[in-house]
Design an enzyme around this catalytic site. Structure first.
Site, PDB file in Angstrom:
ATOM      1  N   HIS A 274       5.316   3.767   4.956  1.00 26.96           N
ATOM      2  CA  HIS A 274       6.179   3.077   3.997  1.00 26.96           C
ATOM      3  C   HIS A 274       7.594   3.609   4.125  1.00 26.96           C
ATOM      4  O   HIS A 274       8.391   3.091   4.894  1.00 26.96           O
ATOM      5  CB  HIS A 274       5.613   3.261   2.589  1.00 26.96           C
ATOM      6  CG  HIS A 274       6.259   2.411   1.530  1.00 26.96           C
ATOM      7  ND1 HIS A 274       7.229   1.474   1.797  1.00 26.96           N
ATOM      8  CD2 HIS A 274       6.067   2.370   0.175  1.00 26.96           C
ATOM      9  CE1 HIS A 274       7.598   0.884   0.679  1.00 26.96           C
ATOM     10  NE2 HIS A 274       6.915   1.412  -0.323  1.00 26.96           N
ATOM     11  N   HIS A 325       7.524  -6.719  11.139  1.00 30.26           N
ATOM     12  CA  HIS A 325       7.484  -6.579   9.684  1.00 30.26           C
ATOM     13  C   HIS A 325       6.340  -7.404   9.122  1.00 30.26           C
ATOM     14  O   HIS A 325       5.963  -8.432   9.704  1.00 30.26           O
ATOM     15  CB  HIS A 325       8.817  -7.040   9.061  1.00 30.26           C
ATOM     16  CG  HIS A 325       8.945  -6.688   7.618  1.00 30.26           C
ATOM     17  ND1 HIS A 325       8.531  -7.534   6.602  1.00 30.26           N
ATOM     18  CD2 HIS A 325       9.430  -5.573   7.007  1.00 30.26           C
ATOM     19  CE1 HIS A 325       8.767  -6.952   5.438  1.00 30.26           C
ATOM     20  NE2 HIS A 325       9.311  -5.770   5.654  1.00 30.26           N
ATOM     21  N   ASP A 384      14.385  -0.419   9.236  1.00 29.12           N
ATOM     22  CA  ASP A 384      14.336   0.960   9.716  1.00 29.12           C
ATOM     23  C   ASP A 384      14.928   1.125  11.109  1.00 29.12           C
ATOM     24  O   ASP A 384      15.268   2.242  11.502  1.00 29.12           O
ATOM     25  CB  ASP A 384      12.882   1.460   9.719  1.00 29.12           C
ATOM     26  CG  ASP A 384      12.279   1.469   8.326  1.00 29.12           C
ATOM     27  OD1 ASP A 384      12.898   2.064   7.438  1.00 29.12           O
ATOM     28  OD2 ASP A 384      11.208   0.868   8.129  1.00 29.12           O
TER      29      ASP A 384
END
Length: 448
Positions: A274, A325, A384
């Site tokens: 996460h 994702h 990210d």
């Protein structure tokens, strides 16, 4: 029986007691990870706060990829961010007001809200002593423990009225930057042998500026602060289904206190699947900078990325971190915003060559993963992929990458907690698990 052997025996037994074949989940129609077969999330609730759009549905109900969009209280995030970037204005406080209340503030309301946050940024001296006592611990754990400690200082910790929930939310949003900055400075002192600085937050600075000031004194630029401000904005909320927000909603549905619920959210975000993904990306990036000799050679890049996918290189996990994702397909709007600002920051820091290499890695990584998985579903880089590089250019240490994520997401967590405790017909969240263990006959202890 030796204790070490007993631990081994108990652990070894888990191999069988926890074994549930994947086809068994399919047999009972269980949605693993609360995900449908088409990759969409199982619908478990309703919200007015955030909306994550990664696909459309056609007239037959099938998913169709689309450019990713993220909405805060009905406003597309790009529409909220663009004026801030154009005007070079700090906006995290404005977005926090929006997410908490559902309305954008006017100038007077925003000024008052900023003042309220600044008033609540300083820590109680007992909390500072507590952080010092926890020196060397993981900063996410220190954050969670400090949040739980705030319960003891709160005159009405268990009151779940709207007024009290809003007061607690504002205090948490204001204090997270201070806790994280102090915790890292103490870690830096106790573990790295550096000088210890505890700086009092300034009244005339934004949250992003104050955080950098408390962490680095005056060793940051205006672009550093504005970039961090954008990072906080686009990480503040991501719908009710992300793991940490769902954790906050589940715990809030029991009517537990705010501090217990938020500490649970911190524990969820700490997980590497996460909140810790940006560290995975930046470490991978450093590795690729060393292993790939020509940063402009797509053939060399593709060859190495395919070795990674085949578990023959880097950490042998078969993953290219930052690519893909759960919801977004054609693009992650957060990554699009960060990529643009990362280029501006890389130019200021003299790291444009590295930025261009990272962009090429994104391009080839998407192609490589798509080809390797033989999927027609579009794949994109996620938030990210660029956030770790941005943190590094600002001069922030890896120990606080995930805590900064929490510093942003505390806004979404508190907004969802308030909603969970105030909508009509609320009930404790209690899904079901199908037990597939057959009944056993009890044996007396002397016959086992």
């Amino acid at each position: 029986m030796k204790k070490e052997y007993l631990i081994y025996k108990l652990s070894d037994a888990v191999k069988n007691t926890c074994k549930i074949p994947q086809e068994t989940f399919q047999e009972y129609g269980v949605k693993r990870g609360l995900r449908n077969e088409d990759g969409s999330g199982v619908l478990v609730g309703l919200t007015n706060i955030g909306n994550v759009v990664g696909y459309d549905r056609d007239k037959d109900g099938k998913l169709q990829p689309c450019a990713g969009k993220l909405f805060y209280r009905g406003y597309e995030v790009d529409d909220l961010v663009s004026p801030l970037l154009k005007e070079k204005r700090f906006g995290f406080e404005e977005i926090a007001f929006l997410l908490l209340s559902g309305e954008l503030p006017d100038k007077e309301e925003l000024a008052a809200f900023r003042e309220l946050l600044n008033d609540n940024m300083p820590l109680d001296h007992r909390t500072i002593v507590h952080i010092i006592d926890l020196e060397g611990s993981n900063i996410m754990n220190i954050l969670a423990r400090c949040v739980l400690e705030m319960y003891t200082f709160d005159p009405n910790p268990d009151d779940i009225s709207r007024d009290n929930l809003m007061r607690q939310s504002i205090e948490l949003i204001a204090k997270f930057p201070t806790i994280i900055a102090y915790a890292y400075n103490i870690y830096r002192h106790s573990v790295q042998g550096q000088s210890l600085h505890i700086r009092y937050p300034k009244e005339n600075l934004s949250i992003a500026e104050n955080f950098l000031f408390m962490l680095k004194h005056n060793r940051y630029t205006e672009l550093d602060a504005r970039t961090l401000d954008l990072l906080l904005i686009i990480q503040a909320e991501h719908g009710g289904g992300n793991n940490s927000t769902f954790t906050v909603r589940v715990t809030s549905s029991t009517r537990t206190d705010t501090y217990s619920s938020i500490a649970a959210g911190i524990g969820s975000l700490k997980g590497p699947l996460h909140g810790g993904a940006n560290i995975k990306v930046i470490n991978m990036f450093h590795h690729l900078k060393e292993q790939i000799k020509d940063w402009k050679n797509t053939d060399e890049i593709d060859t190495y990325l395919n070795r990674m996918l085949n578990k023959e290189a880097y950490d042998n996990t078969g993953l290219i971190y930052g690519i893909g994702h759960a919801v977004y397909t054609m693009s992650d709007p957060r990554a699009v915003e960060l990529k643009r600002l990362a280029g501006e920051l890389a130019t200021e820091k003299g790291r444009r060559e590295e930025y261009d290499f990272l962009c090429l890695l994104e391009q080839e990584g998407v192609k490589s993963v798509s080809a390797f998985r033989k999927t027609k579903k579009p794949i994109c880089a996620n938030l990210d992929f660029y956030s770790g590089f941005i943190y590094e250019m600002i001069g922030l240490p890896q120990e606080i990458y995930t805590p900064i994520f929490a510093m942003a997401r505390i806004v979404g967590w508190t907004a969802h907690r308030i909603e969970e405790l105030n909508y009509d017909g609320r009930r404790i969240i209690r899904p079901a698990y199908k037990n597939i263990q057959g009944q056993k006959e009890y044996l007396p202890i002397d016959k086992r």
